[in-house]
Design a protein around this motif. Sequence first.
Motif, PDB file in Angstrom:
ATOM      1  N   ASN A   1      40.113 -43.321  -5.019  1.00  0.00           N
ATOM      2  CA  ASN A   1      40.969 -43.572  -3.854  1.00  0.00           C
ATOM      3  C   ASN A   1      41.969 -44.670  -4.226  1.00  0.00           C
ATOM      4  OD1 ASN A   1      42.146 -44.235  -1.433  1.00  0.00           O
ATOM      5  ND2 ASN A   1      40.248 -44.807  -0.397  1.00  0.00           N
ATOM      6  N   ILE A   2      43.247 -44.303  -4.312  1.00  0.00           N
ATOM      7  CA  ILE A   2      44.284 -45.254  -4.730  1.00  0.00           C
ATOM      8  C   ILE A   2      44.406 -46.401  -3.723  1.00  0.00           C
ATOM      9  CG2 ILE A   2      46.722 -45.525  -5.313  1.00  0.00           C
ATOM     10  CD1 ILE A   2      45.094 -43.864  -7.274  1.00  0.00           C
ATOM     11  N   ASP A   3      44.079 -46.138  -2.473  1.00  0.00           N
ATOM     12  CA  ASP A   3      44.188 -47.179  -1.443  1.00  0.00           C
ATOM     13  C   ASP A   3      42.986 -48.118  -1.437  1.00  0.00           C
ATOM     14  OD1 ASP A   3      46.645 -46.231  -0.524  1.00  0.00           O
ATOM     15  OD2 ASP A   3      45.665 -44.715   0.717  1.00  0.00           O
ATOM     16  N   SER A   4      41.990 -47.828  -2.265  1.00  0.00           N
ATOM     17  CA  SER A   4      40.838 -48.732  -2.337  1.00  0.00           C
ATOM     18  C   SER A   4      41.211 -49.976  -3.141  1.00  0.00           C
ATOM     19  CB  SER A   4      39.639 -48.028  -2.985  1.00  0.00           C
ATOM     20  OG  SER A   4      39.896 -47.751  -4.356  1.00  0.00           O
ATOM     21  N   ILE A   5      40.405 -51.016  -2.962  1.00  0.00           N
ATOM     22  CA  ILE A   5      40.582 -52.228  -3.770  1.00  0.00           C
ATOM     23  C   ILE A   5      40.040 -51.944  -5.165  1.00  0.00           C
ATOM     24  CG2 ILE A   5      39.931 -54.654  -4.030  1.00  0.00           C
ATOM     25  CD1 ILE A   5      39.474 -54.725  -0.985  1.00  0.00           C
ATOM     26  N   PHE A   6      40.873 -52.114  -6.188  1.00  0.00           N
ATOM     27  CA  PHE A   6      40.431 -51.972  -7.571  1.00  0.00           C
ATOM     28  C   PHE A   6      39.858 -53.324  -8.003  1.00  0.00           C
ATOM     29  CE2 PHE A   6      42.750 -48.103  -9.585  1.00  0.00           C
ATOM     30  CZ  PHE A   6      42.467 -47.325  -8.466  1.00  0.00           C
ATOM     31  N   ASP A   7      38.549 -53.408  -8.003  1.00  0.00           N
ATOM     32  CA  ASP A   7      37.813 -54.636  -8.304  1.00  0.00           C
ATOM     33  C   ASP A   7      37.251 -54.488  -9.716  1.00  0.00           C
ATOM     34  OD1 ASP A   7      35.615 -56.523  -8.513  1.00  0.00           O
ATOM     35  OD2 ASP A   7      35.694 -56.742  -6.340  1.00  0.00           O
ATOM     36  N   ILE A   8      37.765 -55.284 -10.676  1.00  0.00           N
ATOM     37  CA  ILE A   8      37.545 -54.967 -12.089  1.00  0.00           C
ATOM     38  C   ILE A   8      36.904 -56.134 -12.840  1.00  0.00           C
ATOM     39  CG2 ILE A   8      38.647 -54.210 -14.225  1.00  0.00           C
ATOM     40  CD1 ILE A   8      40.801 -52.864 -12.627  1.00  0.00           C
ATOM     41  N   GLN A   9      35.897 -55.787 -13.627  1.00  0.00           N
ATOM     42  CA  GLN A   9      35.287 -56.736 -14.562  1.00  0.00           C
ATOM     43  C   GLN A   9      35.225 -56.071 -15.929  1.00  0.00           C
ATOM     44  OE1 GLN A   9      31.255 -58.092 -13.706  1.00  0.00           O
ATOM     45  NE2 GLN A   9      31.563 -59.957 -14.897  1.00  0.00           N
ATOM     46  N   VAL A  10      36.073 -56.518 -16.836  1.00  0.00           N
ATOM     47  CA  VAL A  10      36.101 -55.978 -18.197  1.00  0.00           C
ATOM     48  C   VAL A  10      36.020 -57.137 -19.173  1.00  0.00           C
ATOM     49  CG1 VAL A  10      37.290 -53.792 -17.775  1.00  0.00           C
ATOM     50  CG2 VAL A  10      38.635 -55.865 -18.024  1.00  0.00           C
ATOM     51  N   LYS A  11      35.006 -57.121 -19.988  1.00  0.00           N
ATOM     52  CA  LYS A  11      34.788 -58.168 -20.991  1.00  0.00           C
ATOM     53  C   LYS A  11      33.513 -57.844 -21.760  1.00  0.00           C
ATOM     54  CE  LYS A  11      34.855 -61.220 -17.686  1.00  0.00           C
ATOM     55  NZ  LYS A  11      35.672 -62.367 -18.037  1.00  0.00           N
ATOM     56  N   ARG A  12      33.241 -58.604 -22.781  1.00  0.00           N
ATOM     57  CA  ARG A  12      32.009 -58.439 -23.540  1.00  0.00           C
ATOM     58  C   ARG A  12      30.806 -58.534 -22.600  1.00  0.00           C
ATOM     59  NH1 ARG A  12      29.214 -62.496 -26.335  1.00  0.00           N
ATOM     60  NH2 ARG A  12      30.907 -63.942 -25.841  1.00  0.00           N
ATOM     61  N   LEU A  13      29.798 -57.698 -22.842  1.00  0.00           N
ATOM     62  CA  LEU A  13      28.596 -57.724 -21.994  1.00  0.00           C
ATOM     63  C   LEU A  13      27.667 -58.828 -22.487  1.00  0.00           C
ATOM     64  CD1 LEU A  13      25.949 -56.961 -20.528  1.00  0.00           C
ATOM     65  CD2 LEU A  13      27.817 -55.564 -19.676  1.00  0.00           C
ATOM     66  N   HIS A  14      27.493 -59.837 -21.655  1.00  0.00           N
ATOM     67  CA  HIS A  14      26.563 -60.924 -21.972  1.00  0.00           C
ATOM     68  C   HIS A  14      25.963 -61.422 -20.668  1.00  0.00           C
ATOM     69  CE1 HIS A  14      24.836 -64.656 -23.476  1.00  0.00           C
ATOM     70  NE2 HIS A  14      25.109 -64.277 -24.708  1.00  0.00           N
ATOM     71  N   ALA A  15      24.716 -61.878 -20.729  1.00  0.00           N
ATOM     72  CA  ALA A  15      24.017 -62.306 -19.514  1.00  0.00           C
ATOM     73  C   ALA A  15      24.779 -63.402 -18.779  1.00  0.00           C
ATOM     74  CB  ALA A  15      22.603 -62.770 -19.857  1.00  0.00           C
ATOM     75  N   TYR A  16      25.403 -64.348 -19.514  1.00  0.00           N
ATOM     76  CA  TYR A  16      26.070 -65.455 -18.825  1.00  0.00           C
ATOM     77  C   TYR A  16      27.357 -65.013 -18.128  1.00  0.00           C
ATOM     78  CZ  TYR A  16      29.925 -66.404 -22.148  1.00  0.00           C
ATOM     79  OH  TYR A  16      31.069 -66.335 -22.898  1.00  0.00           O
ATOM     80  N   LYS A  17      27.924 -63.890 -18.543  1.00  0.00           N
ATOM     81  CA  LYS A  17      29.138 -63.383 -17.879  1.00  0.00           C
ATOM     82  C   LYS A  17      28.800 -62.693 -16.556  1.00  0.00           C
ATOM     83  CE  LYS A  17      31.671 -62.929 -22.257  1.00  0.00           C
ATOM     84  NZ  LYS A  17      32.812 -63.821 -22.027  1.00  0.00           N
ATOM     85  N   ARG A  18      27.564 -62.378 -16.383  1.00  0.00           N
ATOM     86  CA  ARG A  18      26.970 -61.946 -15.115  1.00  0.00           C
ATOM     87  C   ARG A  18      27.554 -60.660 -14.536  1.00  0.00           C
ATOM     88  NH1 ARG A  18      25.651 -67.245 -11.466  1.00  0.00           N
ATOM     89  NH2 ARG A  18      27.892 -67.217 -11.115  1.00  0.00           N
ATOM     90  N   GLN A  19      27.733 -59.663 -15.398  1.00  0.00           N
ATOM     91  CA  GLN A  19      27.976 -58.323 -14.880  1.00  0.00           C
ATOM     92  C   GLN A  19      26.827 -57.910 -13.967  1.00  0.00           C
ATOM     93  OE1 GLN A  19      28.405 -59.116 -18.167  1.00  0.00           O
ATOM     94  NE2 GLN A  19      30.321 -58.232 -18.913  1.00  0.00           N
TER      95      GLN A  19
END
Length: 797
Positions: free
Chosen positions: A524-542
């Motif tokens: 849905n283009i009208d939705s909020i694009f909420d993005i988390q892109v980065k190395r997967l590490h516990a401290y980055k808290r994906q």
Amino acid sequence: MFSDKGEFKEAFLKKLEMTCGKSFSESSEKDQFFTLGLMIREYVSTEWINTNERYRVDKVKQVYYFSIEFLLGRLLHHNLLNLGIEDVVASGLADLGIDLAHLEDVESDAGLGNGGLGRLAACFLDSLASLNLPGHGYGIRYKHGLFEQKIVDGYQVELPDQWLRNGHVWEVRKADLSVEIPFWGEVEVREENGRQVFRHIHAERVTAVPYDMPVAGYKTDTINTLRLWTAEPSRYPINQDVLKYKRETESISEFLYPDDTQDEGKILRLKQQYFLVSASIKSIIQSYKRQHHSLINFHEYVSIHINDTHPVLAIPELMRVLIDEEGLGWDTAWGITTQTISYTNHTTLSEALEKWPVRIFQPLLPRIFMIVNEVNERFCSDLWNKYPGDWNRIESLAIIAHNQVKMAHLALVGSYSVNGVAALHTDILQNREMNHFYKIFPEKFNNKTNGITHRSWLLKSNPSLSNLITMGIGDEWIRDPNQLRRLLKFKNDSSYLQAISDVKTENKKNLAKRIRAQTGEWINIDSIFDIQVKRLHAYKRQLLNILHVMYLYNRLKEDAHFHMHPRTFIFGAKASPGYYFAKKVIKLINSVAEKVNKDSLTKDTLKVIFLENYRVSLAEEVFPAADVSEQISTASKEASGTGNMKFMMNGAITVGTLDGANVEIHEKVGDENIFIFGLRSDEVLNYYQHGGYHSMEYYHHDKRIRQVMDQLKSGFFPEVMDEFEPIFDSLIMENDQYFVLRDFSSYVNVQESVGYAYEDQKRWRQMSLVNIGESGHFSSDRTIEEYANEIWHIHPS
């Protein structure tokens, strides 16, 4: 390069026939890409030679940036843009029926890096050349990058990254500049003319062959160099398995970050690090000696910068060359070395501060170990004089202790400058993590907040927004990113704000097409694009992010009165192959996506996407499309971050903790243009120091937390059974090292604020404009100017 597209077309067709031995009608897109790349490289060759000649004749001081990673991405578009020939080339190719964008897709992302460390190095090279500064990169030419990530049944599967399968058009092999690197063997010590002489004998030798790549500045005549080394067999040893020697030699430059959980991998990692610094220092000194007679003034013409701890062996290697090969005394060599080498620290995580067992280090690098041991003895002697009887302090500061060589300690002792990469990070280094060293060497410590090249992450990746900016304030911002602040005059201009919003919508449509092609999901283009892109590490808290998604799903299922603006949560991340916990988090994200996206009740309101094989070329599509930038690391753990800057520059609003460069972003944009939540760094550090956090209490007292935690084990994901028990255990049984549950409630609340703010589109567009306008401060041009003036003391040439 070409006065018009007609001249370009003629040259292109002629070059294609000469290079590929076929007519244009028979040529493939690969042929056309290779031809264009070769034309560009040949075009810059003259200026490349002229740049090096200018540096030689003027005897300017040059900086050499040593990094185990250079995450370059694709270079065709970047080079066309910097050389100012993009329009002519695109138009000429169009006349021939060739879409430049299709040729760009032929190029593989260079597999020379993994995360922010390598991307920072790439941005720095661009800024050095664009600012006409004499600076070059030195790294390893990995045959395979980290890995190509495939998601199979929700699990990460690693495939070899074959980025060199079709060659690399931008590189030039310089076999005549090869050098030999010794490993293993013994050190022979003898007296000669009244001084000790050291000779490394019975060594296994490896040849380091350089491949040079031109680094073009933005519309300048400066072409600097990225030199990458590949390992090849030297002289085949007598009485040794030739195939084994060949295999072990070539493995040095085969993979970025081999698995070092076993001794074999540790040896290979250490080989890589010494291979890089030894080859590079030999190359630099050879070049230096062609211009200068004496090495006494070496540091006045050469600055060597080590990007994190991986190249720290540059310190003992420079000492070895100065003493063993150039005949200098210890004190003279140490004086030169400690005025030549500067060091950037990129972490507060103890596990990332490399330590090597003496039992591995000493036999592999016998002469280097002798030098490191001598540095340690002299340093500990100085400490004894400064702190007589304080054995605990001396033990904690020693370079070699408990049969380990501590690389960060070696860097701190052997360099003249030590910098953190964000104000908070540097403060933590000085006052906590490296406080004892700071008390000894306060003059060495300084801060250089990271930056990103706005030419790549705005001008190149978001041309529509760039054009709109230029329409509003002119094009001076491309050379002077601080000019972006002039956009703030449009804060109450509804038509300009609408234009920015329209650009964002187009970028969201483009990313949605990519997602549809890759995953089959409609967005849905009208939705909020909420993005988390980065190395997967516990401290980055994906993990915090996806637990919040589970909470939203529960609310939507159970509360008919619950309203939320449609939200698309987009993740992109690779987990290190041996990082068991991180792989579990990837599986969890994909399991949540499977459940949420197929639920007819929620799929129009809530969507979860995991982007496979996150890389630079994909990032260039992701950042322009983001509404919300997730920067939610545990406070005090992220040294800086640069993804936060890329999102900000493209108009996304940060949801983040006061960690790393988030602190400085917050200072720039103000409370009203960012969403801050969670523990502060001093609170986190206080918990670590004094205790007092009990995650079980949050599990028992917050029913939202209890519900999502229980769903990890209750059959909520029936196809995976007990798959996520390790995640549950890490948060409850192991007391939640990164305070995911402690920050959960605060995160839920701030995310509700995001939804309310987005529905006030006028406010949201103003917030977006302010973020773009204040992002110029986070250009790597600013960062590099600070390094150049305050650390390296180099000047435009």
